[in-house]
Design an enzyme around this catalytic site. Structure first.
Site, short mmCIF file in Angstrom:
data_model
loop_
_atom_site.label_atom_id
_atom_site.label_comp_id
_atom_site.label_asym_id
_atom_site.label_seq_id
_atom_site.Cartn_x
_atom_site.Cartn_y
_atom_site.Cartn_z
N ASP A 127 -8.03 -4.98 -0.34
CA ASP A 127 -8.50 -5.83 -1.45
C ASP A 127 -8.18 -7.30 -1.25
O ASP A 127 -8.64 -8.14 -2.03
CB ASP A 127 -7.88 -5.34 -2.77
CG ASP A 127 -8.41 -3.98 -3.15
OD1 ASP A 127 -7.59 -3.08 -3.43
OD2 ASP A 127 -9.63 -3.80 -3.11
N HIS A 171 0.85 -1.19 0.00
CA HIS A 171 0.00 0.00 0.00
C HIS A 171 0.89 1.24 0.00
O HIS A 171 1.96 1.24 0.62
CB HIS A 171 -0.90 0.03 1.25
CG HIS A 171 -2.06 0.96 1.11
ND1 HIS A 171 -1.95 2.31 1.35
CD2 HIS A 171 -3.32 0.74 0.70
CE1 HIS A 171 -3.13 2.87 1.13
NE2 HIS A 171 -3.98 1.95 0.73
#
Ligand code: SDX
Length: 429
Positions: free
Chosen positions: A365, A308
């Site tokens: 996700d 991320h």
């Protein structure tokens, strides 16, 4: 006394004012830098550059903290419902009972989508990806709601907001119905926001056949939409802001955000994760082979759902979703082998120095697709569900940008091409 940073360029020093946020984040205000020194800053992907000041969402990537308007994501996911969180993000405070009822009623009043939009939808091949269809339909809404938003009028702004909140889930459901060549329904205005989305997606073509809501699915989807509702200046939200900064309409800006979210490095990752887990399963479940591929610089393969830009710790949403995946699959009686493959992959990666050194953890996700799948939502629809969740965040950020009268977004560049040269007639080249 406000803080100042001093930089030196070619022997000359320049003082740059510092900006400190309510969570003690610090920025150099470089608005005067070019005027004073002629220099600009360069930061591909804006990894170290703040585009704006915002009061909507706070992330602490090191600590794995996410708050919407000061409320922790853990509390909101546990105690609020999606429409309450949408109101909070957009207007800044949790609604009273009366405010929430009015918000819901105003949305329901706007939920019929113009019949001509079905003609637009008919133009797409059945093989079209739902995200491409959703982006186009969202932009097409402008054709049926031509008045662009007069942001100086709170009433105009509110009307545009309830319109897109009302119509977007209908369009999202239609993208699934289109893929399945099914009847297109408008919203059932007698049930809740999440219930009506599920009903429009899964109702039988024969309207006489009643659609039975599954409370487990409704609650799980409501929680997933909350977890996806906003995430400060991510790629798609920055897209919505920059498109809106040219004073393009709200629907056109949201349409651009849908396109940005579609990318597999961003919202499209939830679909890519399931495709990756399916590939691992089909390959016999050997996760170490895929870990090796992810680490191999010569192999374009990435561990989808990992890493991320901001979180260098666990994505707090991933923790919540991982727990919810166990609960939802248990309550639905779904035994999905790829959940165990996902957990095995996570465990192996989190013990591997490559991921540990780069602080690569599961993101929002990584597990969400496993829940969507257990709900019977097709893989190609996962990013559409992300978009439905992110809609209030896009709206809130667009509204904040316009109300703060932010300037049109127009970054600078450093030119690295040919210097001046004269044109030569073709025979002389
Ligand atoms: C979302 O921004 C947001 O807030 C987004 C989001 C939201 O709510 O809006 O949180 C939603 O988009 C989540 C992210 C979903 N995407 C994926 O899961 C795709 C896989 N992840 C990566 O592609 C990557 O981690 C990104 C795109 C998410 C972040 O990329 P960055 O910040 O540009 O980091 P990078 O590419 O510079 O990587 C740093 C290092 C590199 O190695 P080195 O060059 O240092 O040796 O980490 C490696 C990368 O190769 N790396 C990975 C990896 N992610 C980063 N290696 C293998 N697998 C990965 N997934």
């Amino acid at each position: 006394m406000s803080k100042v940073a001093t930089i030196k360029i070619d022997g000359k020093t320049y003082d740059l004012p510092m900006v400190v946020g309510t969570e003690k984040e610090v920025a150099l205000d470089i608005t005067q830098l070019r005027g004073q020194s002629g220099a600009i800053t360069l930061d591909p992907g804006y990894k170290n550059t703040g585009a704006c000041e915002s009061a909507i969402t706070f992330l602490d990537g090191e600590e794995g903290i996410l708050r919407y308007r000061g409320y922790s994501i853990e509390e909101l996911a546990e105690k609020a419902d999606f429409l309450e969180v949408a109101y909070l993000l957009i207007f800044g405070e949790l609604p009273t009972q009366t405010q929430l009822q009015k918000f819901n009623t105003d949305i329901l009043d706007q939920s019929i989508v113009n019949e001509d939009m079905k003609t637009v939808l008919k133009g797409f091949p059945q093989t079209a990806h739902p995200m491409g269809v959703l982006s186009s339909l969202t932009s097409a809404l402008t054709a049926f709601n031509p008045k662009s938003v007069n942001v100086d009028s709170e009433e105009d702004m509110y009307r545009a907001i309830v319109k897109i909140l009302a119509k977007f889930p209908v369009l999202a459901a239609w993208t699934l119905r289109k893929k399945n060549d099914q009847v297109l329904y408008n919203k059932d205005t007698n049930i809740g926001y999440v219930e009506s989305l599920l009903k429009m997606m899964f109702q039988d073509d024969n309207p006489k056949k009643s659609y039975r809501q599954n409370k487990v699915v409704v609650n799980a989807l409501d929680k997933l939409l909350i977890l996806h509702a906003d995430h400060e200046q991510n790629c798609s939200t920055s897209t919505v802001r920059i498109v809106g900064s040219s004073h393009a309409g709200l629907f056109a800006s949201i349409s651009a955000g849908v396109s940005a979210l579609w990318g597999p490095l961003h919202g499209g990752a939830n679909q890519a994760v399931i495709e990756m887990l399916e590939e691992i399963k089909a390959d016999g479940g050997d996760t170490s082979k895929f870990i090796a591929k992810a680490k191999d610089k010569d192999d374009p393969f990435r561990l989808m759902g990992f890493g991320h830009r901001v979180y260098k710790n666990f994505d707090p949403r991933a923790r919540i979703i991982k727990k919810a995946a166990d609960e939802v699959l248990g309550q639905l009686g779904v035994d999905d082998p790829i959940l165990e493959i996902a957990k095995g992959l996570e465990k192996t990666a989190l013990e591997d120095p490559y991921f540990v050194d780069r602080k690569l953890y599961p993101n929002v996700d990584f597990y969400s697709g496993i829940i969507y799948r257990a709900m019977g939502i097709p893989t190609e629809m996962f990013t559409v569900m992300f978009a439905v969740g992110r809609l209030p965040g896009w709206i809130a950020q667009w509204r904040e940008m316009r109300l703060r009268k932010e300037p049109i977004g127009r970054p600078r560049q450093i030119y690295i091409g040919e210097t001046k040269r004269s044109f030569k007639e073709i025979e002389k080249r």
